[in-house]
Design a protein around this motif. Structure first.
Motif, PDB file in Angstrom:
ATOM      1  N   ILE A 270      40.754  43.459  36.882  1.00 59.22           N
ATOM      2  CA  ILE A 270      41.044  42.427  37.882  1.00 59.22           C
ATOM      3  C   ILE A 270      41.761  41.242  37.250  1.00 59.22           C
ATOM      4  O   ILE A 270      42.733  40.704  37.784  1.00 59.22           O
ATOM      5  N   LYS A 271      41.275  40.860  36.060  1.00 53.15           N
ATOM      6  CA  LYS A 271      41.928  39.735  35.376  1.00 53.15           C
ATOM      7  C   LYS A 271      43.374  40.094  35.035  1.00 53.15           C
ATOM      8  O   LYS A 271      44.304  39.326  35.277  1.00 53.15           O
ATOM      9  N   ALA A 272      43.534  41.325  34.507  1.00 47.55           N
ATOM     10  CA  ALA A 272      44.869  41.733  34.053  1.00 47.55           C
ATOM     11  C   ALA A 272      45.869  41.782  35.201  1.00 47.55           C
ATOM     12  O   ALA A 272      47.045  41.467  35.038  1.00 47.55           O
ATOM     13  N   TYR A 273      45.400  42.182  36.373  1.00 48.51           N
ATOM     14  CA  TYR A 273      46.330  42.362  37.495  1.00 48.51           C
ATOM     15  C   TYR A 273      46.222  41.257  38.540  1.00 48.51           C
ATOM     16  O   TYR A 273      46.622  41.446  39.681  1.00 48.51           O
ATOM     17  N   LYS A 274      45.639  40.114  38.170  1.00 47.87           N
ATOM     18  CA  LYS A 274      45.304  39.116  39.196  1.00 47.87           C
ATOM     19  C   LYS A 274      46.491  38.803  40.112  1.00 47.87           C
ATOM     20  O   LYS A 274      46.392  38.848  41.340  1.00 47.87           O
ATOM     21  N   SER A 275      47.652  38.493  39.497  1.00 47.54           N
ATOM     22  CA  SER A 275      48.750  38.046  40.369  1.00 47.54           C
ATOM     23  C   SER A 275      49.251  39.198  41.246  1.00 47.54           C
ATOM     24  O   SER A 275      49.541  39.016  42.431  1.00 47.54           O
ATOM     25  N   GLU A 276      49.312  40.441  40.674  1.00 53.72           N
ATOM     26  CA  GLU A 276      49.726  41.587  41.513  1.00 53.72           C
ATOM     27  C   GLU A 276      48.738  41.772  42.663  1.00 53.72           C
ATOM     28  O   GLU A 276      49.126  41.976  43.816  1.00 53.72           O
ATOM     29  N   LEU A 277      47.467  41.654  42.318  1.00 58.57           N
ATOM     30  CA  LEU A 277      46.451  41.873  43.362  1.00 58.57           C
ATOM     31  C   LEU A 277      46.588  40.834  44.475  1.00 58.57           C
ATOM     32  O   LEU A 277      46.484  41.150  45.662  1.00 58.57           O
ATOM     33  N   GLU A 278      46.830  39.586  44.083  1.00 59.47           N
ATOM     34  CA  GLU A 278      46.959  38.545  45.115  1.00 59.47           C
ATOM     35  C   GLU A 278      48.097  38.876  46.071  1.00 59.47           C
ATOM     36  O   GLU A 278      47.977  38.758  47.293  1.00 59.47           O
ATOM     37  N   ALA A 279      49.190  39.344  45.481  1.00 61.38           N
ATOM     38  CA  ALA A 279      50.345  39.677  46.336  1.00 61.38           C
ATOM     39  C   ALA A 279      50.003  40.868  47.230  1.00 61.38           C
ATOM     40  O   ALA A 279      50.353  40.897  48.422  1.00 61.38           O
ATOM     41  N   LEU A 280      49.293  41.834  46.647  1.00 65.13           N
ATOM     42  CA  LEU A 280      48.949  43.030  47.442  1.00 65.13           C
ATOM     43  C   LEU A 280      47.999  42.683  48.587  1.00 65.13           C
ATOM     44  O   LEU A 280      48.116  43.207  49.693  1.00 65.13           O
TER      45      LEU A 280
END
Ligand SMILES: Nc1ncnc2c1ncn2[C@@H]1O[C@H](COP(=O)(O)OP(=O)(O)OP(=O)(O)O)[C@@H](O)[C@H]1O
Length: 969
Positions: A880-890
């Protein structure tokens, strides 16, 4: 503890659907919060308020109450209140005080939890998913409330319950023949209305003798816990809680009609009880005439005027005359039933309407006579259009069928007793055991003292002819202390003693008109032959009566005989016995039917043996002959009996008085009776009763409902769900029998997680038949209160709303990052509007991959569950930390997909709303043409309701409820 300041915005953790609340006032120990979205105000104790402060952060987008959006760049605080600063949709800088935030705002709490590292175990996500699915399925299910009752699925009952329960504020007379299950139907309707929150407050009004039976049936079959109100209870509530109106202290109340009648202040309090539903059993007692409405009628009329939904129950609606029957219908639907003369007149013309209904239902060609009946009776609204559709060669089969159904419904609603009166008969339901009559003429001479009493009344018009049928009462009234006791001279006593001995050990119910006779008979049996009979009469307290009934029901140690006065002839369940002794006969055929109905009811498997002893050449002989030879009323139900009785009453009563001559005239009286009976029956069957039958049960729908219940009973979904639930809640379970399980709280179980589960544990079964034959087991269904409150506990908490899993699934490339999100589309309108009826929270499932592509179909929910592998919490957090910004966009993208689905769901809800409310508006408008008493305001009420619900649907919002991050391997 958080500091509360007026103007701050908070949400309720337990009632998320109320949207964003505003703190109104802050007192020393309490705070009051207004939820504008639902129009509700709540006061909480500060210490324990289930509230969460709503604070947005830079990057969040919020909506103002005027509908414009702001993307927050900074948050400013002044004296405990926030102002959000950012860019509006036009890109201009703007500020928004928290007080101006839209009240319909919902929070994406799963996302906040996820980024805070609060990841749940994946099976909890699954439990949440299943909970949402089932809740949604249940709130849409037309079987709601009909599944979880501990009852056999009997088609005619399901039909009535389904038909009535789905109405808005139903007002009906449930008039199935004796013992066909009106209490069960009423229970199913209540269950549905309470579960769907169409009703919250229910008052049941009964004769005292039925209070405990109802109380027990409601808990045992429906898990509905009613409180029994009497004076002592009301005083106790007033003293302990200081409530000025004790009726307001409980939601489900059961009370005796006499209690209200004898206590005007309690009646006033009950009238101010703000009930949603009123149920009145044995409603035939509500006698009415224009000159003299009875006390009971007036009370129920007042209660019914204050209550939206009303269920009246009686097996013999015309027992106290047609006018009273009409008055009860008027009390239910004053618009439809406004003139007695018109009602009687209409009844004469039901036959052609019944023929038209039959032709429409059976898809027969419409003859010119039927066409003219339709034209004459349905010359308003959209009926002409419907007729054209039906007759046009260009209409499709579906259009024709819809037109046919609509025409039938309009005919039934506007002519006949329409939607208000529902009556199933043994003849239509079928499958009931036979009744067999055993007559015992007790030979002459009549006991001399009896003969003397009866002679005294020859030629006199006794005002209570019923007394002629109970000569022991006439005799006792005129006897002196030295006279012989009637039991010593009445041959029925000796006959009864012998009869009981010969029937031993079979259970025997004896009914006699008066309490005094019942007590005397019991004494005589005890003294004369050592038989200990139970008694059941109005002089006993409710508890004593219930004890006597239970003692009679007990197969092991109970009594063989129960002797009832007339009050035992109503409502009670004695079908475990199949011998009935009619020690005397009632004067009214409906009362005879009520008496036999104690044994002839659902659950009776034996031929019912009816024993009638009578004194030869006495009024009793006339009466039994009239019933048997004139009406055949012992061995069959006799729907026209009361009408025949009314027509020959004078001659019959004369015959009862004139013993010798009466007997001479008897053959002629019987011939007239029998002919009248034949003609009336025929007329009823062609007209009124045929209409009633169509209205009360359409077999294909009724059987379909039964099949659906059985199909759901056969599913394994509930058992699987329970496994997940018990595991998540820390409940221990072990096999009890092959069809039942013993559950008890495990060490990890949080107190109160499963309401009703105590340390001793409980035996549960999900199998209906097992539950029906094992009263000590809990019948667990989706509707059981323990399960539904556990489900509510799950969805109103955060349990399982974030998780991370890995999946090995061939059709998705390894290493793909996906999010499976569960959104809820909810409308937060005031509870008054009941918008949840039209749009219950609906789950929208969205799966997207790291490129923002929709993958719902590529990765079905079940596929994830079948192929998932556990991800350790530490690893999950790293992902989750590693992909935080991608996840927010998703997440943002995913929400857009969900919002795109909302209009379709809302449109469907709107269509359904329009159908329901338009139907009601059209019906009232059509009735208004027939009946000027339909007020304009009534129609306006539904129009406003429609507008309000449409607005509520318009403001429905999509809220993220749960999400799971998926990594494919
Ligand atoms: N679906 C059912 N499953 C199990 N038992 C049932 C069902 N329906 C009715 N019964 C039983 O049949 C009996 C008659 O039902 P109920 O008391 O509801 O009839 P009723 O029409 O109200 O009778 P009455 O006319 O005497 O007031 C009761 O013992 C009831 O528990």
């Amino acid at each position: 503890m958080q500091e509360y300041i007026p103007g701050q915005r908070w949400i309720s953790d337990t009632e998320l659907q109320m949207g964003l609340g505003t703190v109104l006032t802050v007192e020393f120990r309490t705070i009051t919060v207004l939820f504008i979205a639902t129009g509700e105000t709540r006061t909480y104790a500060k210490q324990t308020a289930p509230l969460t402060r709503v604070i947005f952060a830079p990057g969040d987008t919020v909506e103002s109450h005027e509908g414009w959006k702001l993307r927050i760049t900074a948050v400013e605080e002044y004296e405990g209140l926030f102002t959000y600063v950012g860019l509006n949709e036009q890109g201009d800088e703007a500020g928004l005080e928290e007080g101006q935030l839209s009240s319909f705002l919902q929070l994406n709490r799963p996302t906040q939890r996820m980024f805070n590292g609060q990841i749940d175990r994946d099976h909890l996500f699954e439990l949440r998913y299943q909970t949402l699915q089932q809740q949604n399925r249940l709130s849409h299910s037309e079987l709601r409330g009909l599944l979880g009752a501990r009852t056999s699925p009997i088609p005619h009952q399901l039909y009535i319950a389904h038909e009535v329960a789905n109405r808005y504020a139903p007002r009906v007379l449930l008039a199935d023949e004796v013992g066909l299950g009106k209490t069960i139907e009423a229970g199913l309707i209540l269950h549905h209305q309470l579960l769907s929150e169409r009703a919250r407050r229910v008052l049941i009004v009964l004769p005292e003798s039925l209070m405990h039976q109802w109380l027990v049936e409601m808990v045992r079959r429906f898990n509905l816990r009613f409180s029994l109100f009497d004076e002592a209870r009301c005083l106790a509530i007033e003293e302990s809680s200081g409530q000025s109106n004790p009726f307001q202290s409980e939601q489900l109340v059961l009370c005796d009609l006499n209690f209200l009648a004898d206590n005007p202040n309690r009646l006033q309090q009950a009238l101010e009880g703000e009930w949603d539903l009123l149920v009145v059993d044995e409603a035939h007692h509500l006698e009415w005439s224009p000159q003299q409405p009875s006390r009971d009628y007036t009370i129920v009329e007042q209660l019914a005027a204050e209550t939206k939904g009303v269920l009246l129950l009686t097996a013999t609606p015309e027992q106290l005359g047609k006018e009273s029957h009409f008055a009860r219908l008027r009390l239910l639907d004053p618009d439809r039933f406004h003139s007695f003369e018109q009602f009687v007149e209409e009844e004469q013309h039901y036959a052609p309407i019944a023929t038209a209904v039959e032709a429409l239902l059976n898809n027969q060609p419409l003859t010119s006579e039927i066409e003219s009946t339709l034209a004459e009776h349905l010359d308003e609204g959209d009926n002409r259009q419907l007729l054209t559709t039906l007759q046009s060669a260009e209409s499709s089969e579906a259009e024709q069928s819809a037109a046919r159904t609509a025409l039938v419904e309009h005919l039934l609603d506007r002519h006949g007793t329409g939607r208000v009166l529902l009556r199933n008969t043994r003849a239509a339901v079928k499958g009931f055991p036979e009744r067999h009559l055993n007559r015992y003429p007790l030979p002459l001479p009549l006991p001399q003292p009896y003969a003397a009493c009866l002679e005294q009344f020859q030629g006199s018009g006794l005002s209570e002819p019923q007394l002629l049928l109970s000569p022991e009462l006439l005799y006792s009234a005129s006897s002196t202390p030295d006279s012989q006791h009637w039991c010593e001279i009445d041959p029925r006593i000796e006959w009864l003693q012998k009869q009981l001995k010969s029937l031993k050990p079979e259970k025997v119910l004896v009914i006699t008109a008066s309490a005094d006779s019942a007590l005397d008979i019991a004494d005589a049996l005890r003294i004369g032959s050592g038989i200990h009979a139970g008694v059941f009469h109005e002089g006993m307290s409710i508890i004593e009566r219930d004890r006597a009934a239970a003692y009679f029901a007990d197969n092991e140690a109970g009594s063989q005989v129960l002797i009832c006065s007339e009050i035992g002839s109503e409502g009670r369940n004695f079908q475990f016995a199949h011998h009935l002794v009619l020690f005397d006969l009632p004067l009214n055929p409906d009362l005879l039917e009520q008496r036999i109905g104690r044994l002839d009811r659902i659950g009776q498997h034996e031929t019912i043996e009816i024993h009638v002893p009578y004194l030869e050449q006495s009024p009793q002989a006339v009466m039994q002959s009239w019933y048997h030879e004139g009406l055949g009323a012992f061995e069959q139900t006799c729907p026209a009996g009361h009408s025949v009785f009314v027509q020959v009453e004078t001659t019959l009563v004369e015959a009862l008085h004139q013993i010798d001559e009466g007997l001479e005239d008897l053959p002629a009286l019987i011939a007239t009776t029998s002919e009248l009976h034949r003609r009336l029956n025929e007329a009823l069957q062609q007209g009124r009763d045929r209409l009633l039958e169509y209205n009360s049960c359409r077999p294909h729908i009724a059987n379909g409902l039964k099949d659906q219940v059985e199909a759901i009973d056969d599913e394994t979904a509930l058992d699987l769900y329970l496994d997940g639930l018990f595991d998540a809640f820390g409940v221990e379970s072990e096999l009890h029998t092959s069809m039942s399980t013993l559950i008890r709280p495990g060490q990890q179980m949080q107190a109160g997680a499963l309401p009703g589960l105590t340390d001793e544990g409980m035996v549960i079964t999900t199998d209906r038949d097992t539950a029906l034959s094992n009263e000590d087991m809990q019948f667990i269904s989706w509707e059981h209160p323990m399960i539904s409150s556990a489900m509510e506990g799950i969805t109103s908490s955060e349990l399982g709303n974030t998780s991370v899993t890995s999946v090995n699934y061939p059709s998705i490339t390894a290493g793909t990052l996906l999010i499976e999100s569960l959104y809820l589309l909810e409308s937060s309108a005031s509870s008054e509007l009941q918008a949840g009826r039209y749009l219950p929270p609906t789950t929208i499932r969205i799966v997207i991959d790291q490129h923002g592509k929709l993958r719902n179909d590529d990765l079905p929910h079940e596929a994830i569950n079948d192929n998932r592998e556990r991800v350790k919490r530490g690893t999950a957090n790293q992902i989750i930390k590693a992909y935080k910004s991608e996840l927010e966009a998703l997440i943002e993208q995913s929400e857009k997909y969900a919002e795109a689905e909302a209009p379709q769901i809302i449109a469907e809800a709107r269509t359904q709303t329009e159908q329901m409310l338009h139907g009601e508006i059209e019906r009232l408008t059509a009735l208004q043409q027939v009946n000027p008493n339909v007020r304009r305001e009534e129609i306006e009420f539904f129009e406003q309701q429609l507008a309000g619900v449409n607005a509520a649907l318009e403001s429905a919002t999509v809220r993220l409820d749960a999400q799971r991050i998926i990594i494919t391997t």
